[in-house]
Design a protein around this motif. Structure first.
Motif, PDB file in Angstrom:
ATOM      1  N   ARG A 147       0.738  -1.262   0.123  1.00 12.28           N
ATOM      2  CA  ARG A 147       0.058  -0.265   0.145  1.00 12.28           C
ATOM      3  C   ARG A 147       0.798   1.441   0.135  1.00 12.28           C
ATOM      4  O   ARG A 147       0.641   2.129  -0.553  1.00 12.28           O
ATOM      5  CB  ARG A 147      -0.878  -0.195   1.068  1.00 12.28           C
ATOM      6  N   ASP A 148       1.812   1.154   0.643  1.00 14.69           N
ATOM      7  CA  ASP A 148       2.775   2.351   0.932  1.00 14.69           C
ATOM      8  C   ASP A 148       3.481   2.370  -0.744  1.00 14.69           C
ATOM      9  O   ASP A 148       3.664   3.681  -0.911  1.00 14.69           O
ATOM     10  CB  ASP A 148       4.011   2.140   1.750  1.00 14.69           C
ATOM     11  N   ALA A 149       3.759   1.604  -1.400  1.00 11.41           N
ATOM     12  CA  ALA A 149       4.551   1.507  -2.596  1.00 11.41           C
ATOM     13  C   ALA A 149       3.573   2.180  -3.354  1.00 11.41           C
ATOM     14  O   ALA A 149       3.898   2.880  -4.498  1.00 11.41           O
ATOM     15  CB  ALA A 149       4.931   0.282  -3.208  1.00 11.41           C
ATOM     16  N   VAL A 150       2.271   1.842  -3.459  1.00 11.05           N
ATOM     17  CA  VAL A 150       1.301   2.359  -4.413  1.00 11.05           C
ATOM     18  C   VAL A 150       1.181   3.852  -4.009  1.00 11.05           C
ATOM     19  O   VAL A 150       0.697   4.692  -5.121  1.00 11.05           O
ATOM     20  CB  VAL A 150      -0.102   1.760  -4.198  1.00 11.05           C
ATOM     21  N   ALA A 151       1.068   4.145  -2.741  1.00 14.55           N
ATOM     22  CA  ALA A 151       0.961   5.794  -2.427  1.00 14.55           C
ATOM     23  C   ALA A 151       2.080   6.563  -2.906  1.00 14.55           C
ATOM     24  O   ALA A 151       1.910   7.583  -3.507  1.00 14.55           O
ATOM     25  CB  ALA A 151       0.622   5.783  -1.011  1.00 14.55           C
ATOM     26  N   ALA A 152       3.339   6.089  -2.839  1.00 17.10           N
ATOM     27  CA  ALA A 152       4.392   6.659  -3.340  1.00 17.10           C
ATOM     28  C   ALA A 152       4.302   6.849  -5.013  1.00 17.10           C
ATOM     29  O   ALA A 152       4.566   7.948  -5.396  1.00 17.10           O
ATOM     30  CB  ALA A 152       5.707   5.967  -2.923  1.00 17.10           C
ATOM     31  N   ALA A 153       4.162   5.766  -5.467  1.00 14.89           N
ATOM     32  CA  ALA A 153       3.866   5.957  -6.940  1.00 14.89           C
ATOM     33  C   ALA A 153       2.899   6.818  -7.463  1.00 14.89           C
ATOM     34  O   ALA A 153       3.058   7.564  -8.293  1.00 14.89           O
ATOM     35  CB  ALA A 153       3.618   4.324  -7.343  1.00 14.89           C
ATOM     36  N   ASP A 154       1.848   6.878  -6.771  1.00 19.89           N
ATOM     37  CA  ASP A 154       0.608   7.873  -7.005  1.00 19.89           C
ATOM     38  C   ASP A 154       1.129   9.154  -7.012  1.00 19.89           C
ATOM     39  O   ASP A 154       1.176  10.070  -7.827  1.00 19.89           O
ATOM     40  CB  ASP A 154      -0.420   7.521  -6.167  1.00 19.89           C
ATOM     41  N   ALA A 155       1.948   9.547  -5.862  1.00 16.53           N
ATOM     42  CA  ALA A 155       2.654  10.937  -5.727  1.00 16.53           C
ATOM     43  C   ALA A 155       3.627  11.270  -6.778  1.00 16.53           C
ATOM     44  O   ALA A 155       3.611  12.254  -7.367  1.00 16.53           O
ATOM     45  CB  ALA A 155       3.420  10.929  -4.183  1.00 16.53           C
ATOM     46  N   ALA A 156       4.493  10.297  -7.212  1.00 16.35           N
ATOM     47  CA  ALA A 156       5.460  10.324  -8.132  1.00 16.35           C
ATOM     48  C   ALA A 156       4.766  10.644  -9.671  1.00 16.35           C
ATOM     49  O   ALA A 156       5.235  11.506 -10.159  1.00 16.35           O
ATOM     50  CB  ALA A 156       6.336   9.305  -8.145  1.00 16.35           C
ATOM     51  N   VAL A 157       3.648  10.013  -9.777  1.00 14.46           N
ATOM     52  CA  VAL A 157       3.183  10.161 -10.878  1.00 14.46           C
ATOM     53  C   VAL A 157       2.342  11.559 -11.186  1.00 14.46           C
ATOM     54  O   VAL A 157       2.529  12.220 -12.080  1.00 14.46           O
ATOM     55  CB  VAL A 157       1.970   9.077 -11.254  1.00 14.46           C
ATOM     56  N   ALA A 158       1.831  12.066 -10.002  1.00 17.02           N
ATOM     57  CA  ALA A 158       1.198  13.174  -9.897  1.00 17.02           C
ATOM     58  C   ALA A 158       2.158  14.419 -10.090  1.00 17.02           C
ATOM     59  O   ALA A 158       1.866  15.384 -11.044  1.00 17.02           O
ATOM     60  CB  ALA A 158       0.537  13.354  -8.625  1.00 17.02           C
ATOM     61  N   ALA A 159       3.434  14.246  -9.464  1.00 21.84           N
ATOM     62  CA  ALA A 159       4.334  15.088  -9.703  1.00 21.84           C
ATOM     63  C   ALA A 159       4.699  15.412 -11.196  1.00 21.84           C
ATOM     64  O   ALA A 159       4.950  16.524 -11.620  1.00 21.84           O
ATOM     65  CB  ALA A 159       5.487  14.927  -8.760  1.00 21.84           C
ATOM     66  N   ALA A 160       5.099  14.338 -11.678  1.00 22.16           N
ATOM     67  CA  ALA A 160       5.546  14.292 -13.075  1.00 22.16           C
ATOM     68  C   ALA A 160       4.566  14.942 -14.035  1.00 22.16           C
ATOM     69  O   ALA A 160       4.859  15.587 -14.918  1.00 22.16           O
ATOM     70  CB  ALA A 160       5.701  12.787 -13.754  1.00 22.16           C
TER      71      ALA A 160
END
Length: 416
Positions: A147-160
């Protein structure tokens, strides 16, 4: 008529028989209780097993169903014996008490045997349950990491995306991670099994981390693509400029050497020119993708352009290198043979150094290589000798000598 003594003797025998029957009834009740408790306990353990891994638990559930059916039948038989032999009714003969005792003893033996069967099953089940319950401790942290990895990926995609990057590919991977996580939630342990759930959690974490890394690399990828566009443009011009020398080299080959020396290179200038055209097309595609901030697509187009240029470069090198090789061997045919002769001698020395001398199979190969080396110059006949076939023969001899050396060393290593 019976006297008072007969009455006392009858009462004594009846009392003993009643006591024996009551004792047997109590033993049967204890046996029934023990069997019932074992049955309930194991049913609970099998249910837990099914919750943790339904597929793995299926054989255990089938075996327990048979044991449970036997236990249920024994319970019905026990109750039937109780109903048939009401020991609270004092108006019974010693024979009736004795019959009740035998019935309760038989029921007790049956109940105890079924309890032993249940306990044996529980003992066989225990190691699997212990392993699963131990592994169960691993699941919560794995799920949390996923779940933490999904949240981190979501934040990285949003930032990009906020930075104007085309994050469609990492976003698609993120969506795939979410889908697997949803499967984990909907199917649960019963459907996936504990091992399956742990694997799913690891799969989610891996996909999400890949998406996060890809999204985080997009800014660096953009700069890398910009730099590559410039370097590939320069490379295209360099390769295009090799077409002239390649054409000249082909003219030298055609005029000065037999067809066998250059037949495999025929059409090389045209293939190089075609590769340059395709590379320019891929380069233009990469520029267009870069203009739309589609960095992954741009990078793939650049990779395709490089592939075309690498193939063209190799082809050009084959042509110009062939001219140099043929010119050198025409000036001194013995010179390229010197290195080959050294390789064969090296293999011969290694074979001779073997305890007991060279192995027969190695000796035969080396003798044939010496003969081929001696006969190789015989290929150089006529006004336009086939120098290329001569060079290929020398290369083949050198390779074969190296193979002998490798086999001898492998044999030595195996013996050691």
């Amino acid at each position: 008529m019976r006297g008072p003594g007969d009455q006392r003797r009858r009462g004594g025998r009846g009392g003993q028989a009643a006591a024996g029957a009551i004792e047997a009834r109590e033993a049967a009740a204890t046996a029934f209780y023990d069997m019932d408790q074992a049955q309930k306990y194991i049913d609970g353990r099998v249910t837990v097993f099914e919750d943790l891994d339904a597929q793995a638990a299926a054989p255990a559930r089938r075996e327990f169903a048979g044991l449970s059916e036997a236990a249920d039948a024994a319970s019905v038989a026990y109750i039937s014996v109780l109903d048939a032999h009401d020991l609270d009714d004092r108006d019974r003969s010693p024979a009736e008490y004795d019959a009740a005792r035998r019935a309760f003893v038989a029921t007790t033996e049956r109940l105890q045997q079924i309890t032993r069967n249940l306990n044996g099953f529980a003992e066989r089940l225990a190691p699997q349950m212990a392993r699963l319950e131990s592994a169960l401790d691993q699941l919560p942290p794995r799920l949390a990491a996923a779940r933490d990895a999904v949240a981190a990926a979501d934040a990285a995609v949003a930032a990009a995306k906020d930075a104007g990057m085309d994050a469609s590919e990492p976003e698609a991977e993120l969506e795939r991670a979410r889908e697997v996580l949803a499967q984990l939630g909907s199917q649960g342990l019963g459907g996936l099994g504990l091992d399956g759930a742990i694997r799913k959690a690891e799969e989610v974490r891996g996909i999400a981390e890949g998406a996060r890394e890809a999204a985080a690399e997009l800014p660096q990828l953009a700069q890398k693509v910009r730099n590559s566009l410039a370097s590939v443009r320069t490379r295209v011009d360099v390769v295009a400029n090799r077409v002239g020398p390649v054409k000249e080299a082909m003219r030298v080959l055609v005029r000065g050497y037999s067809q066998a020396c250059w037949q495999d290179l025929k059409g090389a200038p045209e293939s190089i020119e075609a590769a340059v055209v395709r590379a320019r097309e891929r380069l233009n595609e990469a520029s267009a993708h870069a203009g739309r901030t589609e960095w992954n697509e741009a990078q793939r187009a650049l990779t395709a352009a490089r592939t075309e240029l690498n193939a063209a470069d190799r082809r050009a090198g084959q042509v110009t290198g062939r001219v140099e090789d043929l010119k050198a061997v025409a000036e001194d045919p013995s010179k390229p043979a010197e290195g080959v002769r050294f390789a064969v001698r090296d293999a011969q020395r290694l074979a001779m150094a073997q305890p007991g001398g060279p192995a027969p199979q190695h000796a035969r190969v080396l003798d044939s290589l010496v003969e081929r080396l001696e006969n190789a110059p015989n290929r150089l006949t006529g006004a336009h000798p086939d120098y290329w076939a001569y060079l290929q023969e020398l290369e083949s001899i050198k390779t074969a000598a190296g193979d002998v050396v490798a086999r001898i060393r492998a044999e030595r290593a195996g013996q050691g």
